[in-house]
Each structure stands twice: as C-alpha cells, then as structure tokens.
Design an enzyme around this catalytic site. Structure first.
Site, PDB file in Angstrom:
ATOM      1  N   CYS A 131       9.073 -12.367  -4.040  1.00 27.36           N
ATOM      2  CA  CYS A 131      10.343 -11.724  -4.356  1.00 27.36           C
ATOM      3  C   CYS A 131      11.036 -11.384  -3.045  1.00 27.36           C
ATOM      4  O   CYS A 131      10.468 -11.608  -1.966  1.00 27.36           O
ATOM      5  CB  CYS A 131      10.121 -10.482  -5.217  1.00 27.36           C
ATOM      6  SG  CYS A 131       9.557  -9.029  -4.291  1.00 27.36           S
ATOM      7  N   CYS A 151       1.612  -8.464  -9.355  1.00 26.15           N
ATOM      8  CA  CYS A 151       2.778  -7.711  -8.899  1.00 26.15           C
ATOM      9  C   CYS A 151       3.904  -7.801  -9.925  1.00 26.15           C
ATOM     10  O   CYS A 151       4.347  -8.901 -10.290  1.00 26.15           O
ATOM     11  CB  CYS A 151       3.263  -8.231  -7.550  1.00 26.15           C
ATOM     12  SG  CYS A 151       4.724  -7.350  -6.945  1.00 26.15           S
ATOM     13  N   ARG A 205      -4.612   1.124  -3.068  1.00 34.23           N
ATOM     14  CA  ARG A 205      -4.473   0.811  -1.642  1.00 34.23           C
ATOM     15  C   ARG A 205      -5.013   1.978  -0.819  1.00 34.23           C
ATOM     16  O   ARG A 205      -4.755   3.138  -1.133  1.00 34.23           O
ATOM     17  CB  ARG A 205      -3.001   0.562  -1.310  1.00 34.23           C
ATOM     18  CG  ARG A 205      -2.720   0.219   0.146  1.00 34.23           C
ATOM     19  CD  ARG A 205      -1.226   0.038   0.366  1.00 34.23           C
ATOM     20  NE  ARG A 205      -0.697  -1.043  -0.430  1.00 34.23           N
ATOM     21  CZ  ARG A 205       0.573  -1.109  -0.870  1.00 34.23           C
ATOM     22  NH1 ARG A 205       1.410  -0.125  -0.619  1.00 34.23           N
ATOM     23  NH2 ARG A 205       0.965  -2.143  -1.582  1.00 34.23           N
ATOM     24  N   LYS A 237       7.612   3.503   7.431  1.00 34.20           N
ATOM     25  CA  LYS A 237       6.539   2.748   8.074  1.00 34.20           C
ATOM     26  C   LYS A 237       6.598   2.901   9.588  1.00 34.20           C
ATOM     27  O   LYS A 237       7.671   2.859  10.185  1.00 34.20           O
ATOM     28  CB  LYS A 237       6.635   1.264   7.691  1.00 34.20           C
ATOM     29  CG  LYS A 237       6.488   1.033   6.188  1.00 34.20           C
ATOM     30  CD  LYS A 237       6.583  -0.441   5.818  1.00 34.20           C
ATOM     31  CE  LYS A 237       6.369  -0.636   4.323  1.00 34.20           C
ATOM     32  NZ  LYS A 237       6.439  -2.083   3.949  1.00 34.20           N
ATOM     33  N   CYS A 283       2.314 -12.722   0.394  1.00 33.81           N
ATOM     34  CA  CYS A 283       2.040 -11.520  -0.396  1.00 33.81           C
ATOM     35  C   CYS A 283       1.224 -11.901  -1.626  1.00 33.81           C
ATOM     36  O   CYS A 283       0.969 -13.075  -1.891  1.00 33.81           O
ATOM     37  CB  CYS A 283       3.348 -10.853  -0.802  1.00 33.81           C
ATOM     38  SG  CYS A 283       4.252 -11.761  -2.079  1.00 33.81           S
ATOM     39  N   CYS A 297       7.209  -8.137   1.616  1.00 36.67           N
ATOM     40  CA  CYS A 297       5.944  -7.518   2.015  1.00 36.67           C
ATOM     41  C   CYS A 297       5.204  -8.312   3.087  1.00 36.67           C
ATOM     42  O   CYS A 297       4.488  -7.737   3.907  1.00 36.67           O
ATOM     43  CB  CYS A 297       5.046  -7.334   0.792  1.00 36.67           C
ATOM     44  SG  CYS A 297       5.677  -6.122  -0.387  1.00 36.67           S
ATOM     45  N   LYS A 337      10.131   4.802   1.132  1.00 35.87           N
ATOM     46  CA  LYS A 337       8.947   4.645   1.986  1.00 35.87           C
ATOM     47  C   LYS A 337       9.337   4.628   3.463  1.00 35.87           C
ATOM     48  O   LYS A 337      10.483   4.341   3.825  1.00 35.87           O
ATOM     49  CB  LYS A 337       8.216   3.358   1.621  1.00 35.87           C
ATOM     50  CG  LYS A 337       9.050   2.089   1.777  1.00 35.87           C
ATOM     51  CD  LYS A 337       8.299   0.903   1.200  1.00 35.87           C
ATOM     52  CE  LYS A 337       9.174  -0.351   1.205  1.00 35.87           C
ATOM     53  NZ  LYS A 337       8.489  -1.498   0.590  1.00 35.87           N
ATOM     54  N   ARG A 359       3.606   5.848   5.385  1.00 42.36           N
ATOM     55  CA  ARG A 359       2.450   5.117   4.866  1.00 42.36           C
ATOM     56  C   ARG A 359       1.461   4.809   5.988  1.00 42.36           C
ATOM     57  O   ARG A 359       1.562   5.348   7.086  1.00 42.36           O
ATOM     58  CB  ARG A 359       2.927   3.856   4.160  1.00 42.36           C
ATOM     59  CG  ARG A 359       3.840   4.172   2.959  1.00 42.36           C
ATOM     60  CD  ARG A 359       4.168   2.954   2.153  1.00 42.36           C
ATOM     61  NE  ARG A 359       4.945   3.266   0.966  1.00 42.36           N
ATOM     62  CZ  ARG A 359       5.264   2.371   0.030  1.00 42.36           C
ATOM     63  NH1 ARG A 359       4.886   1.105   0.160  1.00 42.36           N
ATOM     64  NH2 ARG A 359       5.972   2.733  -1.024  1.00 42.36           N
TER      65      ARG A 359
END
Length: 572
Positions: free
Chosen positions: A482, A443, A82, A216, A437, A486, A214, A151
């Site tokens: 899931c 994944c 990414r 954002k 996603c 995302c 993470k 990120r």
C-alpha cells in the site's frame, strides 16, 4: 502562520481519535472487558486503536475472509504483536525465548521489521495476554511499539563494531527510555500489576491525548546510513571527535514515508538538517521536538498529522525556533558528514575489539522453516544455544550474529549450511538490496502482495540484469502493499507500492545511500509492464552509465524521471 495550538482546542472539534485518547483513562479503555468476551475473537472497535499503544494491531486472515463470509462466520481475527527493541539488540537467551513464543502462541515464524524489532503474527485474542507475559519474562516489552507515541528507536547496527557505535547505542536507549509513556495501563492489563487511579497519573511529555500521529527516531553513524536517517521524524547523525569518539550529533527533523493514494496533499518527505547538538544535549533536543509536535501537529486530519506536515505548514525555521525556546539553548551549525550507502555489510566483519560479526541475509525479514529445505528458524535456534555474544537486527530486515570469537566462525558457518541457509555471497546484489513489507494476508491496509511476491519478481529482474550484463550491480529495490511506505519504498532506486491485486505503482530515482526521494514513473501496472520497462532501462544503463554511477542517478540523468528536490514536489 499564527501560533495556534491544536492541542488546546476542545477534542470535540478534532479527529475522533483525539476524543478516544482523551477518554481512554490513559490508554486503558475497555480492553480488559473485550479480552474477557468469549463470543468473539475480536476486541471492541474503539479499543483496537488503544491496543496499538500496547504494541499490537488487530488483524484478520484475508486469505480466509471471503470463505468465512460465505459461511456466515466472523473474520479469522488475530493479533500482530510488535516488540520495543531500541537499537535492535537481543541476547541468545532472549532469542530462544522469542523462538518459543513464536511456536507456542504465534504462526511459527519470527518477523524482523524495518525498525529493527520483532513481530509475532497470528496471535489469537485468548493468547495475547499470555504472549505479552512471556515477552516480559524475556525482559522485553511491547510498550509504545505502535500508536501515537515515539516508537522503537533505531540505531546504527552492531554496537560492538566500535566504541563510537557503542556510545551511540547508549544514547538511543536513553532517549527511548525518556520518551516512554508513563501510564500504568500496560502493567495493569497485561502483567497484573498494581492498579492505579488514572486521575492520579500524568503523562509529563505526551499529555492525555499523546501525539497527533506516530513518531520515529533513528541514529546513524557515517559513512553508513543503514537506518535511513532522512526518513525519520527525528534523526541524529553521529559526529566523531578527533579521537574517534562521539562529539555530538547533527539534528534532522521532518522525515516520513507514508502518503495516501490520490491525495496530492500527502507525500513522502526527507528530513531537514537543522543544526548540531552536543551529546549531553541530545535528550533535551528529543523532548523539545516531541513536545513541539505534540502541541502544533495537526489533530483534525490524521492524513496530515505527522511532523513532516507540521514543518510544511509552519516552516522549518519556525519549528526550530519553537523547540529552541523550549530547550533554553540554540543548536549549533551542522558538522560535515558523508554517507556511502544505506545497506548492510554482509558476511564476516571484524570489530575494533577483534571479535567477528556475521551479517546474514533474511529475505524480507521472515524467519521460519520452509518445506524447500531452508530451515532458517532451526538454524538460528541452534546458533542461539551455543553463541556467547548477541543478535543484532538490522533496519534492512537482516540479522547480525555479534561477537563471535575467531575459533567459532566455522561452527557458525557449519550450522547455517547444515540447515540449508545460503551464505550472502551466493545471493545476487539485487536480492541483497531488496526488502518488502508484510502486506497480504494479514495487513488490513494492503492492496496488493508484497512479502510473498517480491522474491519471485526479483528472480525475474535478476534474469534481466544478467542479460544486460549488470548482474553484480547493487540496485535498491523495495516494495509495499500500500502507499504507507513501511519498507521505505520512496527511497529506493526502484520502488513499488500496491494499487490492487497484481497491480503496482512504480517509482524511480531514489538515492543509493538514502539521500534522495524517488519519483512516480508509472501507475497501476502489472508484472509484464514492470519487466518490459526494466529490460530497456537495464540495457541503457549497461551501455550508457558513467563509471561508478548508481542506477538511481542514471535514470534521472537519462531523463526517465526528474529529480525530486523536496517532498512537496513528489507529485509534480
């Protein structure tokens, strides 16, 4: 709650990832040794956590997993790389370079993500270093695109729409640069840079164990909430001054989409508006939020390590006070603002400078040439060869061709048409407001299909909408394989998360401009049940809706689900 600092506790008492980070020599680990091992297509297990900070995840092809197991072969390991692309802008030259990388080292596709950046899928271990070097040659990188750091910073699409948008883009770039990790590990490992003794380095913002999870950041420019600013750990809403320029930002903290199935202590959460900052204060605000989360975020349970849970545990007012003490100044009162939607404006729009911008629908962000005659990758390659402006990735997985002179509009349209690319007006309102996603086959967290399935499901939902007479009504539909969220399914008017192959949880009642979470409606249901439920809802919506009433508002008023007023009540 007392001001205990998890970061001050011995790493032996915390989550194993904390020890891993502390002992990694500022993200070096044994990555180079694992790369040199020719026996396996995988890296060492501990290093697969560290490589996230360098921008990639180790995955395997799950379509092949069972067959390879029967043949006593290791999984078909591959990497998902990414890029870090603040604000989502790239040049035509960079586009051509990334297109070449996709064909040379990846699976032949470019994937546009919900955070306005690119992903390459199918990169083999033996090619990952060469791939990162090719990205560097394009003057781009993958530093901090994943991992327990800030990120890719999102910004309202198209900085050329107005001078306000351009200024917001510059601020997004500034905070992205300021919050980059300072370790030299990336340049050493991937770009053969000068080696530095890790003991002589320091991470002034992150420290040796970085963040608990993470982080954002997103910038929105009203009246469009295309970045879903309420879903961000840290959000900035641009406030115009009297001359149409940038006065400053409303500051929001504590958004986040992920949750863990069957654990009610985890939930999606919308961010809280906590104040206003002048534009020159913005970087200081960002650093204060990040460092306060660094020191007080949960380092024992990664399932509750995001900023949203820090606010739930300590309180928003406590957190605001802690960050203001670090900044040395107080935030002002929030300024008025108004959002109208969180989608993209498709087709041609004209900017303040007179140039034109064309937003193209990219279904679920996947750019490839297909056997059915849709040669999207080839079309964009040809456009990149003649386009003199820029390409802008959107938070909804779409693409804007930016800065087109009026005389060149027809040329762009002809190139798209020649490669079988439909204009957005030939797509339904439902499809234009859908996204998914990646999920299977790459994944490792996926429980069900998403990207490969949602287009077919939308086709069937389109039929229900047509029968009910609401075919042109925009309804936001999002799906993930899931519960991690995302594609931001918990903000959708109709959301789905995978539970098992062919089975999904269904959510209803999200706000049309991203201002409200949806609510669990049904669990573990199949396609037949999904369509049966929507058929009845669509008929009622067509017959009973108020003028201009969005679908998400209607299902709450009609009693299908109650309104969610806070993330902690998501499971009530």
């Amino acid at each position: 709650m007392s001001e205990q600092r998890p970061i001050d506790r011995p790493v032996s008492e915390l989550h194993p990832n904390e020890r891993l980070k502390a002992e990694s020599r500022l993200l070096r680990g044994t990555i180079e040794e694992g790369l040199a091992d020719p026996i396996t297509g995988a890296l060492r297990e501990a290093d697969t956590q560290l490589t996230k900070f360098h921008g990639f995840y180790q995955q395997d092809d799950r379509d092949l997993r069972d067959e390879r197991r029967r043949q006593k072969l290791e999984p078909a390991y591959q990497m998902m790389l990414r890029l870090r692309l603040p604000g989502g802008t790239c040049t035509p030259k960079q586009w051509l370079q990334l297109d070449d990388i996709a064909g040379r080292y990846a699976d032949g596709s470019l994937r546009l993500t919900t955070r306005q950046t690119f992903q390459f899928h199918g990169v083999l271990k033996r090619n990952i270093k060469t791939t990162i070097q090719a990205v560097d040659a394009a003057l781009l990188d993958s530093i901090a695109a994943c991992g327990d750091v800030n990120r890719t910073v999102m910004a309202a699409v198209n900085p050329h729409e107005s001078r306000l948008h351009a200024e917001v883009q510059r601020h997004a770039q500034a905070v992205s640069d300021h919050l980059l990790p300072r370790t030299g590990a990336y340049r050493e490992i991937w770009l053969d840079g000068e080696r530095v003794d890790p003991d002589a380095e320091a991470e002034p913002i992150y420290g040796p164990t970085y963040l608990p999870r993470k982080f954002k950041i997103g910038y929105a420019v009203p009246p469009v909430n295309d970045v879903d600013v309420y879903s961000q750990d840290l959000g900035f809403i641009a406030i115009r001054d009297e001359d149409g320029g940038l006065a400053g930002f409303n500051v929001l903290i504590g958004g986040g989409m992920g949750r863990t199935e069957n654990e009610t202590s985890t939930f999606p959460r919308l961010s809280d508006v906590i104040g206003f900052c002048a534009r020159e204060q913005m970087v200081a605000v960002a650093e204060a939020v990040v460092t306060t989360q660094r020191d007080y975020g949960n380092r024992e349970d990664r399932k509750r390590a995001r900023l949203k849970y820090t606010l739930e545990d300590y309180g928003t007012e406590w957190f605001r006070g802690a960050m203001e003490r670090r900044m040395g100044f107080a935030l002002g009162e929030p300024r008025p603002y108004h959002f109208e939607h969180n989608g993209d404006r498709y087709g041609w729009t004209r900017g303040e400078d007179g140039r034109w911008h064309y937003t193209l629908f990219i279904e679920n962000g996947r750019i490839r040439d297909r056997e059915d005659g849709l040669h999207l990758r080839s079309a964009l390659r040809e456009i990149a060869r003649v386009h003199k402006g820029e390409f802008q990735l959107t938070p909804n997985q779409n693409l804007t061709i930016v800065g087109v002179p009026a005389r060149s509009r027809k040329r762009i349209e002809r190139l798209l048409e020649a490669h079988g690319v439909l204009a957005p007006e030939h797509r339904s309102a439902l499809r234009l407001n859908s996204m998914a996603c990646v999920a299977f086959p790459t994944c490792g967290l996926a429980m069900a299909e998403s990207e490969r399935y949602l287009p077919d499901l939308v086709t069937k939902i389109e039929g229900l909408a047509e029968t009910a007479g609401i075919a042109e009504q925009p309804i936001v539909i999002r799906m993930t394989g899931c519960p991690n969220g995302c594609a931001r399914p918990y903000l959708a008017e109709i959301g789905f998360t995978g539970r098992a192959p062919g089975k999904y949880n269904m959510y209803l009642g999200g706000g049309f401009h991203g201002q409200r979470l949806n609510k669990p409606y049904l669990e573990n249901i199949d396609e037949a049940r999904i369509l049966s439920e929507l058929e009845g809802m669509f008929r009622r919506y067509a017959a009973e809706r108020d003028a201009g009433e969005p679908f998400g508002d209607f299902v709450i008023r009609a009693g299908y689900v109650p309104e969610v007023t806070a993330g902690r009540h998501f499971h009530d």
